[in-house]
Design an enzyme around this catalytic site. Structure first.
Site, PDB file in Angstrom:
ATOM      1  N   TYR A 144       0.860  -1.186   0.000  1.00  0.00           N
ATOM      2  CA  TYR A 144       0.000   0.000   0.000  1.00  0.00           C
ATOM      3  C   TYR A 144       0.890   1.227   0.000  1.00  0.00           C
ATOM      4  O   TYR A 144       1.801   1.330   0.827  1.00  0.00           O
ATOM      5  CB  TYR A 144      -0.899  -0.005   1.231  1.00  0.00           C
ATOM      6  CG  TYR A 144      -1.848   1.172   1.353  1.00  0.00           C
ATOM      7  CD1 TYR A 144      -1.632   2.157   2.313  1.00  0.00           C
ATOM      8  CD2 TYR A 144      -2.948   1.299   0.528  1.00  0.00           C
ATOM      9  CE1 TYR A 144      -2.501   3.245   2.428  1.00  0.00           C
ATOM     10  CE2 TYR A 144      -3.823   2.391   0.649  1.00  0.00           C
ATOM     11  CZ  TYR A 144      -3.587   3.354   1.602  1.00  0.00           C
ATOM     12  OH  TYR A 144      -4.449   4.427   1.713  1.00  0.00           O
ATOM     13  N   ASP A 239       9.393   2.915  -0.544  1.00  0.00           N
ATOM     14  CA  ASP A 239       8.337   3.599   0.202  1.00  0.00           C
ATOM     15  C   ASP A 239       8.630   3.364   1.686  1.00  0.00           C
ATOM     16  O   ASP A 239       8.311   2.308   2.228  1.00  0.00           O
ATOM     17  CB  ASP A 239       6.969   3.045  -0.199  1.00  0.00           C
ATOM     18  CG  ASP A 239       5.854   3.640   0.660  1.00  0.00           C
ATOM     19  OD1 ASP A 239       4.670   3.374   0.357  1.00  0.00           O
ATOM     20  OD2 ASP A 239       6.159   4.346   1.644  1.00  0.00           O
ATOM     21  N   LYS A 267       4.420   9.653   8.371  1.00  0.00           N
ATOM     22  CA  LYS A 267       4.321   9.174   9.748  1.00  0.00           C
ATOM     23  C   LYS A 267       5.357   9.816  10.680  1.00  0.00           C
ATOM     24  O   LYS A 267       5.226  10.985  11.030  1.00  0.00           O
ATOM     25  CB  LYS A 267       4.373   7.647   9.746  1.00  0.00           C
ATOM     26  CG  LYS A 267       3.188   7.029   8.941  1.00  0.00           C
ATOM     27  CD  LYS A 267       3.208   5.531   8.943  1.00  0.00           C
ATOM     28  CE  LYS A 267       2.241   4.959   7.922  1.00  0.00           C
ATOM     29  NZ  LYS A 267       0.826   4.985   8.364  1.00  0.00           N
TER      30      LYS A 267
HETATM   31  P1  KE4 Z   1      -0.871   8.388   4.263  1.00  0.00           P
HETATM   32  O1  KE4 Z   1      -1.399   9.056   3.022  1.00  0.00           O
HETATM   33  O2  KE4 Z   1      -1.946   7.562   4.961  1.00  0.00           O
HETATM   34  O3  KE4 Z   1      -0.174   9.364   5.217  1.00  0.00           O
HETATM   35  O4  KE4 Z   1       0.272   7.373   3.823  1.00  0.00           O
HETATM   36  C1  KE4 Z   1       0.001   6.388   2.858  1.00  0.00           C
HETATM   37  C2  KE4 Z   1       0.977   5.239   3.026  1.00  0.00           C
HETATM   38  C3  KE4 Z   1       2.011   5.113   2.129  1.00  0.00           C
HETATM   39  N1  KE4 Z   1       2.919   4.117   2.245  1.00  0.00           N
HETATM   40  C4  KE4 Z   1       2.822   3.208   3.249  1.00  0.00           C
HETATM   41  C5  KE4 Z   1       3.848   2.107   3.339  1.00  0.00           C
HETATM   42  C6  KE4 Z   1       1.778   3.290   4.195  1.00  0.00           C
HETATM   43  O5  KE4 Z   1       1.684   2.353   5.176  1.00  0.00           O
HETATM   44  C7  KE4 Z   1       0.841   4.322   4.087  1.00  0.00           C
HETATM   45  C8  KE4 Z   1      -0.334   4.475   5.053  1.00  0.00           C
HETATM   46  N2  KE4 Z   1      -0.429   3.490   6.058  1.00  0.00           N
HETATM   47  C9  KE4 Z   1      -1.750   3.219   6.552  1.00  0.00           C
HETATM   48  C10 KE4 Z   1      -1.649   2.082   7.557  1.00  0.00           C
HETATM   49  N3  KE4 Z   1      -1.505   0.839   6.908  1.00  0.00           N
HETATM   50  C11 KE4 Z   1      -2.401   4.440   7.121  1.00  0.00           C
HETATM   51  C12 KE4 Z   1      -3.602   4.184   7.987  1.00  0.00           C
HETATM   52  C13 KE4 Z   1      -4.861   4.631   7.322  1.00  0.00           C
HETATM   53  O6  KE4 Z   1      -5.039   4.386   6.100  1.00  0.00           O
HETATM   54  O7  KE4 Z   1      -5.694   5.199   8.067  1.00  0.00           O
END
Ligand code: KE4
Length: 428
Positions: A144, A239, A267
């Site tokens: 993701y 990533d 994060k």
């Molecule tokens: P954000 O757009 O949510 O800040 O980041 C996207 C993203 C990109 N790359 C990786 C490896 C990530 O894990 C994420 C976002 N992680 C999720 C948790 N698996 C965020 C939690 C959510 O979607 O509320």
């Protein structure tokens, strides 16, 4: 545990917010029941609106590595807020945190701050396409990279939870340029390159996957990706939204000894405020506007509140030379303690751990990719999640997520968690 106020707030939220949440994974769809609404958080603990206290193992899905409301971060934020919250003009703060990240992370000369991990990954792919003049990207089933169209193809995290790894609204025109491979399966990557030998702009990967549960790379896998990118003229995008500043100051590149071409962050880099970033060597970053033709922009990018929260967090991580080993140790303690409790219970289980990332999968099959992650018994997972929640332990509300330990967790918290796990095991 009673959750009356959370349930009432959830009903009210659903009237004005889709699904009652601003991010789907929070809705408990994968585990059932109603989400817990938080009143406040401090250190390792979340306090919900019904007066319940939980030991927190999601740390806001990664950012709160120091624990919640860390004193220095709060003081810095409070002081900065007195000076205003956003100017839409450059500040020295942005240069300071940019220089600090460049000094910590290998293979980057310049960094651009944005407002989320999605924005960072989306921008990194655009930059890779602009730099290579190629259109296709390779991603891995179950990984993701945020909710940008190009990534919602066999995406992990919440997308799997909703059975929509391929979201409606993503056009065929977009999907055709996102090619899929399997995590820990170099042959699947080579096959894609053989089919499109001169069309792949980049591979984008979570160097340690955290959106299928935690899945570490097999020995040689990332090294093989590096070699394939060099052979076919594609860029390797790490990533590191999850792994950056969690696996160590230099992230997965440093810990695993692999050189990426572009690295994305999120994060931890924002210390709990909305920050994402992408970085690379000058040769690549100079293609980005306003130096170069690849456009990317953002009203709140680099805003002083987010920058001071991130900068204060990174400085604390840098100053505490024992923090990462301490955090890894707590994660190992939790892992080994849980394993000792479950292994003679006749319940299929797999633990995956890397650094301070951990996941428990209810299957006998080693979890090495999306396919094997999907074999987990979700009924067991649901019972586990709620069993631990009712005993005061807040775990990720999906089997396709990782735990993120924080430095505020004490040995007593780990012991409490193991007691809760042992007590839950008695019920099944
Ligand atoms: P954000 O757009 O949510 O800040 O980041 C996207 C993203 C990109 N790359 C990786 C490896 C990530 O894990 C994420 C976002 N992680 C999720 C948790 N698996 C965020 C939690 C959510 O979607 O509320």
């Amino acid at each position: 545990m009673l959750y009356q106020r959370s349930s009432a707030l959830f009903e009210a939220a659903k009237k004005v917010i889709p699904g009652g949440v601003n991010s789907p994974v929070r809705a408990f769809k994968s585990v059932g029941g109603n989400p817990v609404f938080v009143e406040k958080a401090k250190g390792a603990y979340l306090h919900d609106v019904d007066g319940n206290r939980f030991i927190d193992y999601i740390s806001s899905w990664g950012p709160m590595i120091l624990g919640h409301a860390q004193e220095d971060v709060i003081i810095a934020l409070t002081q900065q807020a007195q000076k205003g919250t956003s100017y839409g003009m450059p500040t020295a703060l942005e240069t300071e945190i940019a220089a600090l990240v460049v000094s910590m992370v290998p293979n980057i000369d310049k960094i651009r701050f944005v407002n989320s991990g999605t924005e960072a990954c989306m921008s990194a792919v655009r930059l890779a396409r602009g730099f290579t003049h190629r259109e296709k990207i390779i991603k891995f089933a179950g990984c993701y990279h945020g909710h940008s169209d190009a990534f919602l193809i066999q995406a992990g995290s919440g997308a799997i939870t909703f059975g929509a790894p391929n979201s409606p609204g993503v056009t065929q025109g977009t999907a055709k340029d996102t090619l899929l491979a399997n995590y820990n399966d170099l042959a699947s990557v080579e096959a894609v390159f053989q089919q499109y030998p001169e069309e792949v702009a980049a591979i984008i990967i979570e160097p340690v996957a955290g959106n299928m549960g935690c899945i570490p790379p097999n020995a040689g896998f990332l090294e093989g990706l590096r070699a394939l990118c060099d052979q076919f003229g594609a860029l390797l995008i790490f990533d590191e939204v999850m792994t950056g500043f969690r696996l160590g100051l230099g992230g997965a590149q440093e810990r695993l000894g692999i050189n990426a071409d572009i690295v994305t962050f999120g994060k931890v880099v924002g210390g709990g405020l909305p920050v994402g970033a992408f970085a690379a060597r000058t040769e690549i970053m100079q293609e980005l506007a306003p130096d170069g033709p690849v456009y990317q922009a953002g009203t709140l990018s680099g805003n002083p509140l987010a920058m001071i929260a991130g900068l204060t967090t990174l400085k604390l991580l840098q100053a505490d030379k024992e923090l990462f080993s301490r955090l890894d140790g707590k994660t190992q303690q939790l892992h080994e303690g849980m394993k000792a409790l479950i292994e003679h219970k006749g319940i299929p289980h797999q633990f995956n751990r890397f650094g301070s990332m951990l996941s428990l999968h209810f299957t006998d099959t080693p979890v090495v990719d999306f396919k094997t992650a999907a074999l987990g018994n979700n009924d067991h997972f649901k019972a586990y999640f709620h069993g631990m929640l009712d005993r005061g332990v807040y775990l990720p509300s999906s089997a396709f997520e990782s735990y993120f330990l924080n430095d505020a967790l004490s040995n007593e918290d780990i012991a409490f968690t193991l007691d809760a796990f042992q007590d839950w095991l008695k019920t099944i």
